[in-house]
Design a protein around this motif. Structure first.
Motif, PDB file in Angstrom:
ATOM      1  N   VAL A  53      -8.301   3.321  -5.526  1.00 31.79           N
ATOM      2  CA  VAL A  53      -8.145   3.501  -4.082  1.00 31.79           C
ATOM      3  C   VAL A  53      -6.938   4.393  -3.793  1.00 31.79           C
ATOM      4  O   VAL A  53      -7.021   5.349  -3.009  1.00 31.79           O
ATOM      5  CB  VAL A  53      -7.991   2.134  -3.375  1.00 31.79           C
ATOM      6  CG1 VAL A  53      -7.516   2.302  -1.940  1.00 31.79           C
ATOM      7  CG2 VAL A  53      -9.301   1.363  -3.415  1.00 31.79           C
ATOM      8  N   VAL A  54      -5.823   4.098  -4.443  1.00 35.54           N
ATOM      9  CA  VAL A  54      -4.605   4.876  -4.221  1.00 35.54           C
ATOM     10  C   VAL A  54      -4.805   6.314  -4.685  1.00 35.54           C
ATOM     11  O   VAL A  54      -4.375   7.258  -4.013  1.00 35.54           O
ATOM     12  CB  VAL A  54      -3.403   4.202  -4.921  1.00 35.54           C
ATOM     13  CG1 VAL A  54      -2.191   5.116  -4.941  1.00 35.54           C
ATOM     14  CG2 VAL A  54      -3.063   2.880  -4.231  1.00 35.54           C
TER      15      VAL A  54
ATOM     16  N   LYS B 269      -5.185  12.170  -3.513  1.00 37.44           N
ATOM     17  CA  LYS B 269      -5.894  13.455  -3.567  1.00 37.44           C
ATOM     18  C   LYS B 269      -5.958  14.102  -2.188  1.00 37.44           C
ATOM     19  O   LYS B 269      -5.805  15.319  -2.060  1.00 37.44           O
ATOM     20  CB  LYS B 269      -7.298  13.267  -4.134  1.00 37.44           C
ATOM     21  CG  LYS B 269      -7.297  13.069  -5.626  1.00 37.44           C
ATOM     22  CD  LYS B 269      -8.668  12.858  -6.185  1.00 37.44           C
ATOM     23  CE  LYS B 269      -8.553  12.589  -7.676  1.00 37.44           C
ATOM     24  NZ  LYS B 269      -9.774  12.054  -8.241  1.00 37.44           N
ATOM     25  N   GLN B 270      -6.141  13.297  -1.157  1.00 38.88           N
ATOM     26  CA  GLN B 270      -6.145  13.844   0.202  1.00 38.88           C
ATOM     27  C   GLN B 270      -4.746  14.317   0.592  1.00 38.88           C
ATOM     28  O   GLN B 270      -4.588  15.344   1.254  1.00 38.88           O
ATOM     29  CB  GLN B 270      -6.631  12.793   1.185  1.00 38.88           C
ATOM     30  CG  GLN B 270      -8.092  12.437   0.997  1.00 38.88           C
ATOM     31  CD  GLN B 270      -8.542  11.328   1.921  1.00 38.88           C
ATOM     32  OE1 GLN B 270      -8.082  11.237   3.047  1.00 38.88           O
ATOM     33  NE2 GLN B 270      -9.437  10.487   1.435  1.00 38.88           N
ATOM     34  N   LEU B 271      -3.732  13.584   0.174  1.00 39.80           N
ATOM     35  CA  LEU B 271      -2.358  13.964   0.497  1.00 39.80           C
ATOM     36  C   LEU B 271      -1.939  15.238  -0.219  1.00 39.80           C
ATOM     37  O   LEU B 271      -1.151  16.017   0.317  1.00 39.80           O
ATOM     38  CB  LEU B 271      -1.388  12.834   0.143  1.00 39.80           C
ATOM     39  CG  LEU B 271      -1.464  11.600   1.028  1.00 39.80           C
ATOM     40  CD1 LEU B 271      -0.499  10.535   0.522  1.00 39.80           C
ATOM     41  CD2 LEU B 271      -1.179  11.935   2.473  1.00 39.80           C
ATOM     42  N   LEU B 272      -2.452  15.457  -1.413  1.00 46.25           N
ATOM     43  CA  LEU B 272      -2.116  16.672  -2.159  1.00 46.25           C
ATOM     44  C   LEU B 272      -2.449  17.910  -1.337  1.00 46.25           C
ATOM     45  O   LEU B 272      -1.659  18.858  -1.270  1.00 46.25           O
ATOM     46  CB  LEU B 272      -2.869  16.720  -3.493  1.00 46.25           C
ATOM     47  CG  LEU B 272      -2.531  15.645  -4.522  1.00 46.25           C
ATOM     48  CD1 LEU B 272      -3.424  15.787  -5.749  1.00 46.25           C
ATOM     49  CD2 LEU B 272      -1.089  15.680  -4.913  1.00 46.25           C
TER      50      LEU B 272
ATOM     51  N   PHE C  21       0.821  -1.207   0.000  1.00 46.20           N
ATOM     52  CA  PHE C  21       0.000   0.000   0.000  1.00 46.20           C
ATOM     53  C   PHE C  21       0.860   1.263   0.000  1.00 46.20           C
ATOM     54  O   PHE C  21       0.672   2.162  -0.827  1.00 46.20           O
ATOM     55  CB  PHE C  21      -0.945  -0.010   1.211  1.00 46.20           C
ATOM     56  CG  PHE C  21      -1.754   1.232   1.356  1.00 46.20           C
ATOM     57  CD1 PHE C  21      -2.743   1.548   0.435  1.00 46.20           C
ATOM     58  CD2 PHE C  21      -1.535   2.094   2.421  1.00 46.20           C
ATOM     59  CE1 PHE C  21      -3.500   2.705   0.570  1.00 46.20           C
ATOM     60  CE2 PHE C  21      -2.284   3.250   2.566  1.00 46.20           C
ATOM     61  CZ  PHE C  21      -3.264   3.566   1.642  1.00 46.20           C
ATOM     62  N   ILE C  22       1.821   1.338   0.898  1.00 48.30           N
ATOM     63  CA  ILE C  22       2.668   2.532   1.002  1.00 48.30           C
ATOM     64  C   ILE C  22       3.533   2.695  -0.250  1.00 48.30           C
ATOM     65  O   ILE C  22       3.754   3.815  -0.724  1.00 48.30           O
ATOM     66  CB  ILE C  22       3.522   2.487   2.287  1.00 48.30           C
ATOM     67  CG1 ILE C  22       2.633   2.599   3.525  1.00 48.30           C
ATOM     68  CG2 ILE C  22       4.591   3.568   2.278  1.00 48.30           C
ATOM     69  CD1 ILE C  22       1.823   3.885   3.649  1.00 48.30           C
ATOM     70  N   THR C  23       4.005   1.599  -0.814  1.00 44.69           N
ATOM     71  CA  THR C  23       4.821   1.667  -2.033  1.00 44.69           C
ATOM     72  C   THR C  23       4.007   2.197  -3.207  1.00 44.69           C
ATOM     73  O   THR C  23       4.469   3.082  -3.945  1.00 44.69           O
ATOM     74  CB  THR C  23       5.418   0.279  -2.349  1.00 44.69           C
ATOM     75  OG1 THR C  23       6.230  -0.129  -1.242  1.00 44.69           O
ATOM     76  CG2 THR C  23       6.246   0.308  -3.615  1.00 44.69           C
ATOM     77  N   LEU C  24       2.798   1.679  -3.392  1.00 43.03           N
ATOM     78  CA  LEU C  24       1.941   2.181  -4.468  1.00 43.03           C
ATOM     79  C   LEU C  24       1.588   3.652  -4.253  1.00 43.03           C
ATOM     80  O   LEU C  24       1.619   4.454  -5.185  1.00 43.03           O
ATOM     81  CB  LEU C  24       0.655   1.352  -4.565  1.00 43.03           C
ATOM     82  CG  LEU C  24       0.759  -0.008  -5.228  1.00 43.03           C
ATOM     83  CD1 LEU C  24      -0.553  -0.779  -5.075  1.00 43.03           C
ATOM     84  CD2 LEU C  24       1.113   0.135  -6.702  1.00 43.03           C
ATOM     85  N   LEU C  25       1.260   3.983  -3.024  1.00 46.08           N
ATOM     86  CA  LEU C  25       0.882   5.351  -2.694  1.00 46.08           C
ATOM     87  C   LEU C  25       2.031   6.329  -2.943  1.00 46.08           C
ATOM     88  O   LEU C  25       1.845   7.372  -3.571  1.00 46.08           O
ATOM     89  CB  LEU C  25       0.448   5.410  -1.230  1.00 46.08           C
ATOM     90  CG  LEU C  25      -0.122   6.715  -0.729  1.00 46.08           C
ATOM     91  CD1 LEU C  25      -1.479   6.979  -1.372  1.00 46.08           C
ATOM     92  CD2 LEU C  25      -0.264   6.669   0.774  1.00 46.08           C
ATOM     93  N   SER C  26       3.224   5.988  -2.484  1.00 44.28           N
ATOM     94  CA  SER C  26       4.360   6.899  -2.658  1.00 44.28           C
ATOM     95  C   SER C  26       4.739   7.033  -4.131  1.00 44.28           C
ATOM     96  O   SER C  26       5.097   8.123  -4.582  1.00 44.28           O
ATOM     97  CB  SER C  26       5.546   6.466  -1.800  1.00 44.28           C
ATOM     98  OG  SER C  26       5.935   5.159  -2.084  1.00 44.28           O
TER      99      SER C  26
END
Length: 154
Positions: free
Chosen positions: A134-135, A140-143, A43-48
């Motif tokens: 999902v990612v 979008k929230q992290l932006l 999850f963290i790898t895809l997200l980053s």
């Protein structure tokens, strides 16, 4: 920019424009928690990676800071502070840590960077398009969070 020779060359030539580092924090567990550990890492790898694509030219995605979950403690935090010191020495103004490990939330006060904790979303039974949806919603929230932190520190 990613941690690849081509992107690092670009980074070195445009260093003054790249003021942000993203460091994924990945806990490795073996035994009973191995599957949960792998799910969090995925999850963290895809997200980053997705985050890096959104901010290419503004941020540098470093390799994951990986540690044994069973050894998490003061030595792990000390090692991460060494990463921070080196990044700060290179004039990195913003450091963000992405993790799905709740323990890191208590450490943010002792770190220069911003710890972003996201509960791991199990992706194992999703197809690629579902995973990316999902990612994408998480990114979008992290932006908004990244933009807010950049404005605070100007």
């Amino acid at each position: 920019m990613k941690w690849t020779p081509q992107d690092i060359e670009t980074y070195l030539n445009a260093k003054e424009y790249v003021d942000t580092a993203v460091v994924p924090l990945l806990a490795v567990s073996v035994g009973g928690e191995m599957k949960q550990s792998a799910a969090g890492a995925e999850f963290i790898t895809l997200l980053s990676g997705h985050l890096e694509r959104q901010f290419t030219g503004r941020l540098l995605l470093l390799p994951p800071f990986t540690y044994l979950k069973s050894n998490y403690g003061e030595n792990t935090i000390r090692d991460l502070r060494e990463w921070e010191a080196n990044l700060a020495k290179e004039e990195c103004k913003h450091i963000f840590y992405l993790t799905s490990e709740l323990d890191w939330r208590t450490q943010e006060g002792g770190l220069i960077g911003t710890v972003i904790w996201l509960p791991s979303i199990p992706l194992e039974h999703m197809n690629d398009s579902q995973k990316m949806a999902v990612v994408d919603s998480q990114v979008k929230q992290l932006l908004e969070l990244f933009t807010q932190k950049w404005h605070e520190n100007q």
